[in-house]
Design a protein around this motif. Structure first.
Motif, short mmCIF file in Angstrom:
data_model
loop_
_atom_site.label_atom_id
_atom_site.label_comp_id
_atom_site.label_asym_id
_atom_site.label_seq_id
_atom_site.Cartn_x
_atom_site.Cartn_y
_atom_site.Cartn_z
N HIS A 14 0.86 -1.19 0.00
CA HIS A 14 0.00 0.00 0.00
C HIS A 14 0.89 1.24 0.00
CE1 HIS A 14 -2.62 -3.16 1.95
NE2 HIS A 14 -3.29 -2.81 0.86
N THR A 15 1.14 1.73 -1.21
CA THR A 15 2.00 2.89 -1.37
C THR A 15 1.58 3.62 -2.64
OG1 THR A 15 4.33 3.61 -1.54
CG2 THR A 15 3.74 1.59 -2.68
N SER A 16 2.24 4.72 -2.95
CA SER A 16 1.95 5.41 -4.21
C SER A 16 2.73 4.74 -5.33
CB SER A 16 2.32 6.89 -4.12
OG SER A 16 3.72 7.05 -4.24
N LEU A 17 2.21 4.82 -6.54
CA LEU A 17 2.85 4.16 -7.67
C LEU A 17 4.26 4.69 -7.91
CD1 LEU A 17 2.88 2.35 -10.19
CD2 LEU A 17 1.67 4.16 -11.42
N THR A 18 4.42 6.01 -7.86
CA THR A 18 5.73 6.58 -8.17
C THR A 18 6.77 6.24 -7.10
OG1 THR A 18 4.82 8.34 -9.53
CG2 THR A 18 6.96 8.75 -8.57
N GLU A 19 6.40 6.27 -5.85
CA GLU A 19 7.38 5.88 -4.82
C GLU A 19 7.66 4.39 -4.88
OE1 GLU A 19 7.16 7.62 -1.03
OE2 GLU A 19 7.12 9.65 -1.86
N PHE A 20 6.69 3.61 -5.30
CA PHE A 20 6.89 2.18 -5.54
C PHE A 20 7.98 1.98 -6.59
CE2 PHE A 20 5.47 -1.33 -8.42
CZ PHE A 20 5.64 -2.41 -7.56
#
Length: 583
Positions: A14-20
């Motif tokens: 559960h994170t943001s796509l870009t930080e992923f």
């Protein structure tokens, strides 16, 4: 087994796509090549990509910008062909907590204006080659000129508009944005992108895809394809449109997550494509059926060394068995089809390479080259099995009853990659997303007609709305197209149902010949006869054959049957009026 699912389950962070994506670019990986633009020679390392994403996100969020800084959920439009800036911008928008909406660069102004307005875009990034269309669209929706930014343009050619390069320079002087650490609820409900469906059956619909949806699909694909995206080793050719979710998923998300090099191609040219495969020793070719057909039918590849390539991953539309067989016979390249939709983030199934079991996997480990060069007739013409975390069922189109093996019906899909909803379209959402009584999420009605065998391998036979109705019988156009592509003189084909007063519809084929000079009434009759000998009586080409210079298709390679149907319907109505006048 009425509900088919993969034996593999994966956990989704559960994170943001870009930080992923950016968290993968550790200091020791920053020197790896990330993007190379074939037409200009421009390139970025992963370190440069990461710093550029950070810079553009700061400039977008800057409160002193003409748009006052984008905030959580603000929509930013992108209207451009493939370019390196596109990749940086996409993740920059998300890093600033915004939502991207990517538009087809072949749109006319009214189509673009509709998307800008419907999505509620606050800023529009535009490539100089489509600026005139964008300005007309902006005027229609009253988008200020100060909210238009030029991509891939030097300051000297800015024509008075702010440029992407200027924003990068501004962003590099600003303070870093706080990290985005989503909760589970935020990850599942924060919209990353609103792409628009192709509109082959009417006006395009915005599809709301969350960060969680796209991260899910990246990991679903990588779980099966992890051996094919080798960090710092493999190269992929990104000619598929980046505005479309097939290209977006593979080249803006999977490729940077895997830390492979992506060659960005602005416009597909077969000779240039073959040259890139030869130069960079590309192993996996990500294609759509029209370009696969072009590859096997053309003599251009004969001048290039394509021996590095052993697999084509084909998607966006069904690839006929005859084409798959010809690809293997001509190049010893096997095809593996993937199936999905924008509403599924990209992919829902894939032909698994390892379904033959432990012995084949062991052979692959010791001699991967020989394994990759084997032909697998069992999977020929299929779309494979569900990806991890994906459930599929086949339903009766009328009653929604779940069907069993080898029974043909509409495929329904459920999983972590399924869209949130259609944007501003409650009616379409309710028609397409069916809540499951067991509480495991909604089923997406794909509109694709297909079946599965006793091993859980699926085959697509046609689109629900594209089936031809002849005297109560259903005729799948894709089947007839596959038959016709097996004829030595045929380069491309589209089959539709044309109106008929007695039979409701008659199957008619629109054909592109390898040699247009061969077009004649005699050849048309020969092709009708050719099909007659290979199909059931109700599937014969009673509507005839018409020769065309090209088949109308969307940017993703889907046949625009609607255009052909509209043309035939107009001719039919004209004939009916003439007949009535004579009476």
């Amino acid at each position: 087994m009425p509900i088919i699912h993969a034996d593999i389950h994966i956990d989704i962070p559960h994170t943001s796509l870009t930080e992923f994506i950016l968290d993968r670019i550790t200091p020791e990986r920053e020197a790896l090549p990330a993007y190379f633009e074939a037409s200009t020679g421009r390139q970025l390392t992963y370190g440069e990509f990461k710093s550029s994403v950070e810079s553009i996100s700061r400039a977008l969020a800057d409160s002193s910008s003409p748009w006052g800084g984008i905030k959580q959920g603000d929509v930013v439009g992108v209207f451009a062909p493939n370019c390196v800036d596109f990749a940086v911008l996409f993740h920059g928008i998300l890093r600033a907590r915004g939502t991207a909406t990517t538009a087809n660069p072949t749109y006319v102004s009214s189509e673009l204006a509709y998307q800008i307005s419907d999505a509620g875009a606050k800023i529009l990034f535009v490539h100089p080659t489509v600026l005139s269309v964008a300005l007309e669209a902006a005027d229609q929706v009253k988008l200020p000129r100060s909210h238009i930014v030029l991509l891939d343009a030097p300051k000297s050619a800015s024509q008075g508009f702010m440029t992407f390069q200027q924003l990068l320079e501004i962003g590099s002087t600003l303070k870093p944005l706080p990290s985005i650490r989503f909760t589970m609820k935020e990850s599942k409900n924060s919209i990353a992108i609103i792409p628009y469906s192709s509109g082959t059956t009417g006006r395009s619909k915005g599809v709301e895809l969350s960060h969680y949806n796209i991260i899910s699909n990246v990991l679903q694909i990588m779980r099966i394809e992890e051996n094919h995206w080798k960090e710092g080793v493999d190269t992929v050719i990104g000619y598929l449109p980046l505005f479309h979710m097939f290209g977006n998923m593979l080249f803006l998300n999977v490729s940077p997550f895997a830390l492979t090099r992506c060659i960005i191609v602005t416009k597909f040219d077969l000779a240039k494509y073959c040259e890139l495969v030869q130069t960079y020793r590309v192993k996996y070719l990500h294609m759509v059926p029209p370009t696969v057909i072009q590859l096997v039918k053309s003599r251009v590849p004969d001048s290039y060394d394509l021996s590095s390539a052993h697999t084509v991953i084909s998607g966006a539309a069904p690839l006929g068995e005859e084409v798959e067989k010809e690809l293997w016979e001509k190049f010893k390249i096997k095809s593996r089809q993937t199936w999905g939709a924008t509403e599924q983030s990209c992919s829902g199934t894939l032909v698994y390479e390892f379904h033959f079991g432990a012995l084949r996997t062991l052979i692959r480990a010791y001699n991967p080259r020989s394994y990759m060069r084997e032909w697998d007739p069992h999977q020929n013409g299929t779309i494979g099995k569900p990806l991890p975390n994906v459930d599929l069922s086949v339903r009766d189109p009328e009653s929604n009853r779940i069907l069993g093996p080898e029974e043909e019906g509409e495929i329904w899909s459920r999983g972590s990659n399924i869209m949130l909803r259609y944007h501003n379209n409650t009616k379409a959402t309710q028609e397409s997303l069916i809540p499951d009584p067991d509480g495991k999420g909604s089923w997406y009605r794909t509109g694709d007609i297909g079946k599965y065998d006793k091993t859980g391998v699926f085959t697509i036979t046609d689109r629900l709305k594209e089936l031809i109705k002849y005297k109560g019988f259903q005729v799948p156009p894709a089947e007839l197209e596959s038959v016709l592509l097996g004829h030595t003189l045929v380069a491309d084909v589209a089959v539709i149902g044309v109106p008929d007063y007695v039979s409701q519809e008659l199957p008619k084929a629109f054909i592109v010949l390898k040699d247009p000079q061969r077009a004649s009434a005699d050849l048309a009759a020969e092709l009708v006869s050719y099909v007659r000998g290979k199909v059931a009586p109700h599937k014969r080409l009673r509507g005839g054959v018409e020769f065309l210079a090209e088949i109308p298709k969307s940017a993703s390679g889907k046949i625009l049957r609607r255009l052909l149907r509209d043309q035939e319907k107009a001719l039919y109505e004209k004939r009916r009026v003439s007949e009535k006048a004579r009476l």
